[in-house]
Write a protein that holds these residues in place. Structure first.
Motif, PDB file in Angstrom:
ATOM      1  N   VAL A  75       0.827  -1.205   0.000  1.00 20.60           N
ATOM      2  CA  VAL A  75       0.000   0.000   0.000  1.00 20.60           C
ATOM      3  C   VAL A  75       0.861   1.254   0.000  1.00 20.60           C
ATOM      4  CG1 VAL A  75      -1.639   1.353   1.370  1.00 20.60           C
ATOM      5  CG2 VAL A  75      -2.021  -1.094   1.036  1.00 20.60           C
ATOM      6  N   ALA A  76       1.847   1.303   0.873  1.00 16.87           N
ATOM      7  CA  ALA A  76       2.674   2.508   0.979  1.00 16.87           C
ATOM      8  C   ALA A  76       3.475   2.754  -0.296  1.00 16.87           C
ATOM      9  CB  ALA A  76       3.605   2.392   2.183  1.00 16.87           C
ATOM     10  N   GLU A  77       4.034   1.699  -0.882  1.00 16.95           N
ATOM     11  CA  GLU A  77       4.817   1.907  -2.102  1.00 16.95           C
ATOM     12  C   GLU A  77       3.943   2.366  -3.260  1.00 16.95           C
ATOM     13  OE1 GLU A  77       7.913  -0.346  -3.541  1.00 16.95           O
ATOM     14  OE2 GLU A  77       8.898  -0.691  -1.601  1.00 16.95           O
ATOM     15  N   VAL A  78       2.735   1.840  -3.369  1.00 14.97           N
ATOM     16  CA  VAL A  78       1.854   2.295  -4.451  1.00 14.97           C
ATOM     17  C   VAL A  78       1.439   3.743  -4.211  1.00 14.97           C
ATOM     18  CG1 VAL A  78      -0.383   1.956  -5.557  1.00 14.97           C
ATOM     19  CG2 VAL A  78       1.066  -0.014  -5.065  1.00 14.97           C
ATOM     20  N   PHE A  79       1.078   4.080  -2.990  1.00 15.08           N
ATOM     21  CA  PHE A  79       0.735   5.477  -2.699  1.00 15.08           C
ATOM     22  C   PHE A  79       1.884   6.404  -3.078  1.00 15.08           C
ATOM     23  CE2 PHE A  79      -2.917   5.908   0.551  1.00 15.08           C
ATOM     24  CZ  PHE A  79      -3.681   4.970  -0.123  1.00 15.08           C
ATOM     25  N   LEU A  80       3.065   6.093  -2.581  1.00 11.61           N
ATOM     26  CA  LEU A  80       4.218   6.957  -2.854  1.00 11.61           C
ATOM     27  C   LEU A  80       4.596   6.927  -4.326  1.00 11.61           C
ATOM     28  CD1 LEU A  80       6.378   6.077   0.269  1.00 11.61           C
ATOM     29  CD2 LEU A  80       5.199   8.228  -0.157  1.00 11.61           C
ATOM     30  N   GLY A  81       4.523   5.746  -4.935  1.00  6.85           N
ATOM     31  CA  GLY A  81       4.871   5.645  -6.343  1.00  6.85           C
ATOM     32  C   GLY A  81       3.957   6.462  -7.228  1.00  6.85           C
ATOM     33  N   LEU A  82       2.662   6.458  -6.925  1.00  9.74           N
ATOM     34  CA  LEU A  82       1.727   7.271  -7.700  1.00  9.74           C
ATOM     35  C   LEU A  82       2.017   8.755  -7.514  1.00  9.74           C
ATOM     36  CD1 LEU A  82      -1.681   5.405  -7.170  1.00  9.74           C
ATOM     37  CD2 LEU A  82      -0.127   5.269  -9.123  1.00  9.74           C
ATOM     38  N   MET A  83       2.379   9.133  -6.297  1.00 13.47           N
ATOM     39  CA  MET A  83       2.724  10.546  -6.051  1.00 13.47           C
ATOM     40  C   MET A  83       3.984  10.935  -6.804  1.00 13.47           C
ATOM     41  SD  MET A  83       0.953  12.256  -3.320  1.00 13.47           S
ATOM     42  CE  MET A  83      -0.244  11.751  -2.083  1.00 13.47           C
ATOM     43  N   TYR A  84       5.020  10.104  -6.706  1.00 14.10           N
ATOM     44  CA  TYR A  84       6.271  10.434  -7.394  1.00 14.10           C
ATOM     45  C   TYR A  84       6.125  10.338  -8.906  1.00 14.10           C
ATOM     46  CZ  TYR A  84       8.966  10.541  -3.052  1.00 14.10           C
ATOM     47  OH  TYR A  84       9.456  10.877  -1.826  1.00 14.10           O
ATOM     48  N   GLY A  85       5.177   9.535  -9.376  1.00 13.42           N
ATOM     49  CA  GLY A  85       4.958   9.407 -10.805  1.00 13.42           C
ATOM     50  C   GLY A  85       4.123  10.503 -11.415  1.00 13.42           C
ATOM     51  N   ASP A  86       3.581  11.377 -10.576  1.00 10.45           N
ATOM     52  CA  ASP A  86       2.764  12.508 -11.032  1.00 10.45           C
ATOM     53  C   ASP A  86       3.597  13.778 -10.905  1.00 10.45           C
ATOM     54  OD1 ASP A  86       0.923  14.512 -11.475  1.00 10.45           O
ATOM     55  OD2 ASP A  86      -0.303  14.077  -9.700  1.00 10.45           O
ATOM     56  N   LYS A  87       3.996  14.341 -12.019  1.00  6.73           N
ATOM     57  CA  LYS A  87       4.889  15.503 -11.978  1.00  6.73           C
ATOM     58  C   LYS A  87       4.241  16.722 -11.335  1.00  6.73           C
ATOM     59  CE  LYS A  87       3.765  17.032 -16.703  1.00  6.73           C
ATOM     60  NZ  LYS A  87       4.336  17.314 -18.045  1.00  6.73           N
ATOM     61  N   HIS A  88       2.912  16.685 -11.152  1.00 11.41           N
ATOM     62  CA  HIS A  88       2.220  17.816 -10.534  1.00 11.41           C
ATOM     63  C   HIS A  88       1.932  17.593  -9.050  1.00 11.41           C
ATOM     64  CE1 HIS A  88       1.646  19.481 -14.518  1.00 11.41           C
ATOM     65  NE2 HIS A  88       1.055  18.379 -14.919  1.00 11.41           N
ATOM     66  N   SER A  89       2.347  16.454  -8.492  1.00 12.00           N
ATOM     67  CA  SER A  89       2.023  16.151  -7.100  1.00 12.00           C
ATOM     68  C   SER A  89       2.837  17.010  -6.143  1.00 12.00           C
ATOM     69  CB  SER A  89       2.276  14.672  -6.808  1.00 12.00           C
ATOM     70  OG  SER A  89       3.662  14.420  -6.660  1.00 12.00           O
ATOM     71  N   MET A  90       2.374  17.043  -4.908  1.00 11.73           N
ATOM     72  CA  MET A  90       3.048  17.791  -3.866  1.00 11.73           C
ATOM     73  C   MET A  90       4.482  17.294  -3.683  1.00 11.73           C
ATOM     74  SD  MET A  90       2.050  17.978   0.168  1.00 11.73           S
ATOM     75  CE  MET A  90       2.947  16.483   0.542  1.00 11.73           C
ATOM     76  N   LEU A  91       4.698  15.979  -3.725  1.00 11.52           N
ATOM     77  CA  LEU A  91       6.034  15.436  -3.494  1.00 11.52           C
ATOM     78  C   LEU A  91       7.026  15.870  -4.564  1.00 11.52           C
ATOM     79  CD1 LEU A  91       5.500  11.786  -2.202  1.00 11.52           C
ATOM     80  CD2 LEU A  91       6.154  13.814  -0.911  1.00 11.52           C
TER      81      LEU A  91
END
Length: 502
Positions: free
Chosen positions: A460-476
């Motif tokens: 769960v955590a890796e998918v959450f973080l991976g989706l965030m890092y994979g979105d160039k517009h995300s907060m991360l």
């Protein structure tokens, strides 16, 4: 209650984005063999159905008072998790009755935490969701709760009892709680628009709301459901670190792993209570019963008396609980524990919702088998985690003091010997990874609260973080050190409080 009120909307029109957008489902552990639980199809179905039934709990009553199955997680997080699921995934082609190839399944929901289930395609393409400016339209007033400004979702002009919500994803109207949570996102946006007259564009406002949402996902929701020891492995100097992702990788763009969507993220099914008190006057089961003609089921205009007392679902205020009926009725309700037990309404779904099998547990297990998910033990080994012994894969309610010892998975069938379905394995794992949660809002006690462990939590955590890092517009990616106006302690309760005007 008709089937039209409770059956989920399916089809391309439910998607918030054009069906030309393709975000493919895929696998995190491609090299692992699919698990089998019998020599024939019939044996697989029989064994998995038996396990699903064994994971169905007793006939639980809808309660206001203390409940041994309660966790230390306020009940609204169950439906926030549902909201998140609707934001990142939507598979209109799925079917329990056929073999699906996850590499060919299409996720019509953009796999990103971008609130397209709220914003849809924006005011330019879906103007009926907005007023003449950049604010969302709201529906009719709701009474009975703690929020004097409570509103239903905006709806079409269909016949009474069939008025559908005009929102980015119709699934966010499938029950009374997620529907009103969706409404809070509309109101949060509107209040940010009102409080920030200098915002230069709709896109700037949209990004501000998304950042608040993503902040809650990362800093509040994730730590409540995943054990701290798992999250610490994904951080460097206390901050999430993309280089620590070991199992979720993609070539061109993030995809939705079936190990996540069909197994790990279905932990929330175990957190559902048999029903909820909405306000002083209204307490409802999740589905209609012989004793209650009404349930939480949606896809219709909200009953105007069903306005939520948000303090019963999230810790936005302090409610002293001493045990009298009056104080008992105002008590904060908690989500049920993450364990291998689903409340009976989910163990025996109404015919209007599903049948053959009627057990949600069996449906989850059969879905995972038909998609070729590996066993929990194989995934654990692949992740470098010592697999649980069969004696530790317990089936039932993970309460602190059970009436009798819980049976292990082999009590259902020897087909599960060192061969546990991934969904069941993840739930059983959580029962061994508890953390103390102090309940000071009401009882002033400490509960040992199960959290997802090194297999389920890591997925769960890796998918959450991976989706965030994979979105160039995300907060991360855009502003990894960004914080809401409320500071680093901003939580879901603060989001709710701001939306309702506190």
């Amino acid at each position: 209650m008709t089937a039209k009120h409770s059956a989920p909307v399916r089809g391309l029109m439910s998607a918030g984005r054009s069906p030309m957008f393709e975000g493919l489902f895929g696998r995190m552990f491609r090299s692992l063999p699919p698990a089998s639980f019998g020599k024939t199809e019939d044996e697989n179905i029989t064994n998995l159905t038996a396990l699903g039934i064994a994971m169905s709990g007793p006939d639980d009553e809808v309660k206001d008072g203390k409940d041994d199955e309660e966790s230390g997680i306020p009940a609204l997080y169950t439906y926030f998790g549902q909201f998140v699921d609707h934001d990142i995934t939507f598979d209109p082609a799925s079917s329990l009755q056929k073999q699906n190839d996850p590499d060919a399944m299409v996720d019509f929901r953009n796999p990103a935490f971008d609130l397209d289930n709220v914003y849809g395609r924006g005011p330019g393409d879906q103007p009926y969701m907005y007023d003449d400016g950049d604010a969302f339209l709201l529906g009719d007033a709701l009474q009975g709760g703690s929020d004097p400004g409570a509103k239903d979702l905006p709806r079409n002009s269909a016949a009474k009892g069939r008025r559908r919500a005009l929102i980015g994803d119709p699934r966010n109207d499938e029950n009374a709680i997620v529907s009103q949570l969706q409404g809070l996102f509309l109101r949060f946006h509107n209040r940010k628009l009102q409080d920030n007259p200098g915002i230069s564009s709709f896109e700037t406002l949209q990004r501000l709301v998304r950042f608040h949402y993503q902040y809650v996902v990362l800093n509040d929701f994730l730590p409540r459901i995943v054990h701290s020891s798992v999250l610490s492995q994904l951080k460097t100097n206390g901050k999430y670190d993309a280089t620590k992702l070991k199992f979720y990788h993609w070539k061109n763009a993030p995809f939705m792993p079936v190990e996540f969507s069909v197994a790990a993220y279905r932990f929330g099914h175990s957190m559902v209570r048999p029903g909820y008190r909405l306000n002083d006057a209204i307490r409802l089961p999740i589905f209609p019963t012989p004793a209650s003609a009404e349930g939480l089921t949606g896809f219709r205009e909200m009953n105007p008396a069903w306005g939520l007392d948000w303090g019963r679902l999230i810790d936005i205020d302090t409610r002293k609980y001493e045990g009298t009926d009056e104080e008992n009725a105002k008590r904060l309700q908690y989500a049920y524990r993450i364990d291998t037990s689903l409340v009976n309404p989910l163990g025996n779904l109404p015919p209007a919702v599903a049948s053959n099998p009627a057990s949600l547990g069996a449906r989850n297990l059969l879905r995972g088998w038909r998609l070729g998910l590996p066993s929990g033990q194989h995934v654990a080994q692949q992740m470098g985690v010592k697999p649980m012994d069969d004696n530790d894969i317990l089936i039932g309610q993970g309460v602190d003091k059970p009436d009798k010892p819980l049976p292990n998975i082999l009590s259902v069938s020897q087909a599960f010997k060192q061969n546990c379905p991934l969904w069941t394995y993840i739930l059983a794992e959580a029962m061994h990874f508890k953390e103390p949660v102090k309940i000071a809002v009401t009882e002033d006690i400490t509960l040992q609260t199960p959290r997802l462990g090194p297999v389920g939590g890591r997925i769960v955590a890796e998918v959450f973080l991976g989706l965030m890092y994979g979105d160039k517009h995300s907060m991360l990616n855009v502003a990894p050190d960004w914080q809401p106006d409320g500071g680093s302690d901003f939580r879901l309760k603060d989001f709710v409080g701001y939306a309702i005007g506190q």
